[in-house]
Design an enzyme around this catalytic site. Sequence first.
Site, short mmCIF file in Angstrom:
data_model
loop_
_atom_site.label_atom_id
_atom_site.label_comp_id
_atom_site.label_asym_id
_atom_site.label_seq_id
_atom_site.Cartn_x
_atom_site.Cartn_y
_atom_site.Cartn_z
N ASP A 1 -1.78 -1.03 6.17
CA ASP A 1 -1.71 -0.28 7.75
C ASP A 1 -3.21 -0.33 7.55
O ASP A 1 -3.76 0.43 8.48
CB ASP A 1 -0.96 1.04 7.72
CG ASP A 1 -1.03 1.89 7.00
OD1 ASP A 1 -2.07 1.86 6.16
OD2 ASP A 1 -1.33 3.16 7.70
N GLU B 1 -3.28 21.37 -0.19
CA GLU B 1 -4.14 22.78 0.26
C GLU B 1 -3.44 23.35 1.27
O GLU B 1 -3.81 23.85 2.01
CB GLU B 1 -5.34 22.22 -0.32
CG GLU B 1 -5.64 22.56 -1.46
CD GLU B 1 -6.80 23.15 -2.20
OE1 GLU B 1 -7.83 22.92 -1.33
OE2 GLU B 1 -7.03 23.43 -2.73
N ASP C 1 -6.83 -2.43 2.62
CA ASP C 1 -5.48 -3.28 3.10
C ASP C 1 -6.20 -5.42 3.34
O ASP C 1 -5.01 -5.84 2.95
CB ASP C 1 -4.31 -3.32 3.13
CG ASP C 1 -3.31 -1.34 2.90
OD1 ASP C 1 -4.03 -1.85 1.60
OD2 ASP C 1 -3.25 -1.15 3.93
N ASP D 1 0.67 -1.11 0.41
CA ASP D 1 -0.14 -0.30 0.18
C ASP D 1 0.78 1.27 -0.42
O ASP D 1 2.26 0.96 0.43
CB ASP D 1 -0.79 -0.19 1.66
CG ASP D 1 -1.60 1.28 1.54
OD1 ASP D 1 -1.97 1.93 0.03
OD2 ASP D 1 -2.17 1.47 2.30
N LYS D 2 0.17 2.36 -0.13
CA LYS D 2 0.78 3.65 -0.33
C LYS D 2 1.02 4.65 0.84
O LYS D 2 1.16 4.73 1.95
CB LYS D 2 0.92 4.68 -1.61
CG LYS D 2 1.35 5.50 -1.32
CD LYS D 2 1.14 6.73 -2.62
CE LYS D 2 0.29 7.49 -2.45
NZ LYS D 2 0.29 8.75 -0.95
#
Length: 1171
Positions: free
Chosen positions: A794, A473, A798, A369-370
């Site tokens: 995490d 942002e 996932d 996962d990222k």
Amino acid sequence: MLFLFQDNRIHTSKYNILTFLPINLFEQFQRVANAYFLCLLILQLIPEISSLTWFTTIVPLVLVITMTAVKDATDDYFRHKSDNQVNNRQSEVLIDSKLQNEKWMNVKVGDIIKLENNQFVAADLLLLSSSEPHGLCYVETAELDGETNLKVRHALSVTSELGADINRLARFDGIVVCEAPNNKLDKFMGILSWKDSKHSLNNEKIILRGCILRNTSWCFGMVIFAGPDTKLMQNSGKTKFKRTSIDRLMNTLVLWIFGFLICLGIILAIGNSIWESQIGDQFRTFLFWNEGEKSSVFSGFLTFWSYIIILNTVVPISLYVSVEVIRLGHSYFINWDRKMYYSRKATPAEARTTTLNEELGQIEYIFSDKTGTLTQNIMTFKRCSINGRIYGEVPDDLDQKTEVTQEKEPVDFLVKSQADREFQFFDHNLMESIKMGDPKVHEFLRVLALCHTVMSEENSAGELIYQVQSPDEGALVTAARNFGFIFKSRTPETITIEELGTLVTYQLLAFLDFNNSRKRMSVIVRNPEGQIKLYSKGADTILFEKLHPSNEVLLSLTSDHLSEFAGEGLRTLAIAYRDLDDKYFKEWHKMLEDANAATEERDERIAGLYEEIERDLMIKLLGATAVEDKLQEGVIETVTSLSLANIKIWVLTGDKQETAINIGYACNMLTDDMNDVFVIAGNNAVEVREELRKAKENLSGQNRNVSNGHVVCEKKQQLELDSIVEETVTGDYALIINGHSLAHALESDVKNDLLELACMCKTVVCCRVTPLQKAQVVELVKKYRNAVTLAIGDGANDVSMIKSAHIGVGISGQEGLQAVLASDYSFAQFRYLQRLLLVHGRWSYFRMCKFLCYFFYKNFAFTLVHFWFGFFCGFSAQTVYDQWFITLFNIVYTSLPVLAMGIFDQDVSDQNSMDCPQLYEPGQLNLLFNKRKFFICVLHGIYTSLALFFIPYGAFYNVAGEDGQHIADYQSFAVTMATSLVIVVSVQIALDTSYWTFINHVFIWGSIAIYFSILFTMHSNGIFGIFPNQFPFVGNARHSLTQKCIWLVILLTTVASVLPVVVFRFLKMNLYPTLSDQIRRWQKAQKKARPPSSRRPRTRRSSSRRSGYAFAHQEGYGELITSGKNMRAKNQPPTSGLEKTHYNSTSWIENLCKKTTDTVSSFSQDKTVKL
């Protein structure tokens, strides 16, 4: 009817009280060895064929099954415990016109639930009303799709009027007709029938289980799906029974061994039949047999089963007891490893299973996962370029540009009371430019404070809180605030900011919203002087096309700066503005109003007008921003090291494509040196297939140009696995594919093309994928590549991927514990994966393989002596050893030394395992234990059994002892062979041991001492007097082992058994040393003189020109802001500038401390080492 729906109780456990015994026994007897020993037990219960008592098999079999069952029950208990923690959470449910606390598991479809800020959503809800205007609420969906930016959900106008009126909510009697439960996170279709009217429902009206309510005081929702029907649970996958490749190989070997035993049994049975028919008749008179009572054929039949029982020790059940003990020891080593302990959160590494450790040493594919796994979910404003000058770096003593470090003094911001305390900036030049009144710098920061969708509000303590829709942002607005341009508030028509202590209100004339095709956002405002300005920020590749020709010099400078930022993995945006003529704007705005009122082609007309005003603007460039999506500590080093270990890393994320690609560059998984990066973005199966085909053709064509058709075989053909030999092209390639294209690519007729292309690429990034698609990608590689896979994540999104992979790793991060609870191993930081695989995984595989090789050798040497003895005992199934020796050999005499080797042995140190990732490759290729290694062990055991039997037999043949008496009796022969066997296998394990500890010495030499002490005890007069039937070898040990010739025979047997092994290993190590052999030599040399360790200087990745653009923003917020639906009625903010401010209540973590380990030069020079 409610009884048709599931309740809200979840189950992630495998068993319950009723199903545990049958399911667990079924799983255990899937292990061929257990079924094999059960059959042997049945045979031993037949007295006519049994030479050994039945308890020698049933006791260890019951022990193994009981130990495994207890371990499985303990693992499942913790799953039940975690389920109960979730099921017993409290929610406020509207019952009998009152809000009552109710457990989650008791929530039913149709219940109305009240949620408060920062609460988890208990079930899939239809949003009815909220504390925000127009029934809006904000949710965080990180556990569903991995995205941390907030998403807006809004209730139907007819239900938002219910507000918090409990009586009206209790009388709500709407009927919802909707789609069946499914796993699609981004789609929902339904109809609400209420008050004689029907209202369509879509995904914007639904809050899914697993979301967290953010920045919303309260909301009410009606349960649509509960428990297993929720989209979160539909994506979670089932808990699977995982077994290692060594387990599967051992199942095959046990079948082979059983076949081998049958062949031996047949040979000995035929021998018995022949012997009985030709010689046995002469003994029947002495044995009181009646003529014809037993035929030679029937005698051979009985002898066959007797020998099957006697020879079963080739695979003793103690093998499986030892395997479980060794795995348990390896698991504790992982739990006790202080180098995998995360002190900030006091989180140790945890092996949540004890059956998969050696598989950690064979990983070929990692699916990661990222968000939260590779990154920290923290955005920080790092650098910027304004009017051709870079800020965010300072000159060193040699006037060379260097990156700012924590050792420098941070900037003292102008308005300390309103500055974000966690934000730090070290380049004082930017603050000096602000103080000197540089108009370009002021305009740059003004754009950051005006061009965004951030909402602000004050809490009860007077603190200014920002509600950010995207973390990018938030970082930019926070940076502007710290430099004196503070965004204070907004209405649908105005934006108020404080510029260096002065409150300024801008009239918001138009908001040109962001979308994936525009890749930019613009606002048109009128300042207090009456000037109309267009401020824009977006991808440099888009904005640079629209610049006025007068910007050419500045464009070149800024472009170079962007390349530098992108080369450092920073996320960049270009900043530009333009002065607008009042007359031109009025004409344009009139056309925009007409387009908004149009019924046909509305979106196209609006997009055209946006393009027109931005294209014809003569936009003036201001500069660019560089934001760091903070990687976790050590991610770059970990990715590099795992790549050197020939492990392929695929990133599977629910985040946007641009964001994922940027993180890929930051982690060095994607580099500018790659030959090509293929992007698959087709909208249907035909387009996807065509794009995959073109990518393969392009890749093959480039490869032919570079290497003239030469391809290298990346994966060796393995004897033990019928895997596909994949060919990889020369050069590095990457594949990027998004979720909707992946859905088509996973179809049966396209997935082979996808897999073939993906496996030829060095890096694969899948963006916008659902949790189920993550699992499908893992299953695709598992099924068609026959490769060992590891999934790491995490969040709850996932879980299905973690369950599908051979090894599942959970990171105890900021997204809850769902991933950890579903995982096989867990720790707190991605960087610990390097140590888990390269040290613990490699050691576990190395130790297990060494243990199995030795164990099979030892037991073949021990057992096959019976086979040779059968030719000299009339094939009578008489055992060559004392029965007690047979019982104790594997349990007492040889169990502890092999356990010590299997638990503590290591070929190289942990640091060298980390420094030289190439050592990991033998595990991927199954070089240390496979069918070939097994046959070598068998041949070694056969040779040793021949030496053990025939050397004493030849020495004892017609020989008298020192006292003149004959010593060639059965008991003396048995004691001599047993003693030789114990000494030979002890010397052999001493040769096999690479890493000596005190425990190894005690166990090996202590086992020999225990053997002699037990031997003399069992052959003593005292124990014979107590148990005369059980211990018939009275006095034999004392008589045999006091004669010198016996010890000479034992010495000769030991030398003959061990000497060939010593010679072979000496020649092999000197003529064909492996990389491990070279490092061991180096380690020995280092003990004498250890040179000071040197570290590589931190190198900056060189970058060619590319856009580092990544903007994790969602379309639609501009319209939401200008409509005023998300605005609260509130007083104008005070102008004193003394109120406290903070951003998103999140602490900023310190900059990454990057460490690169050096590969030891003395063993890395030889690049042609054969593993």
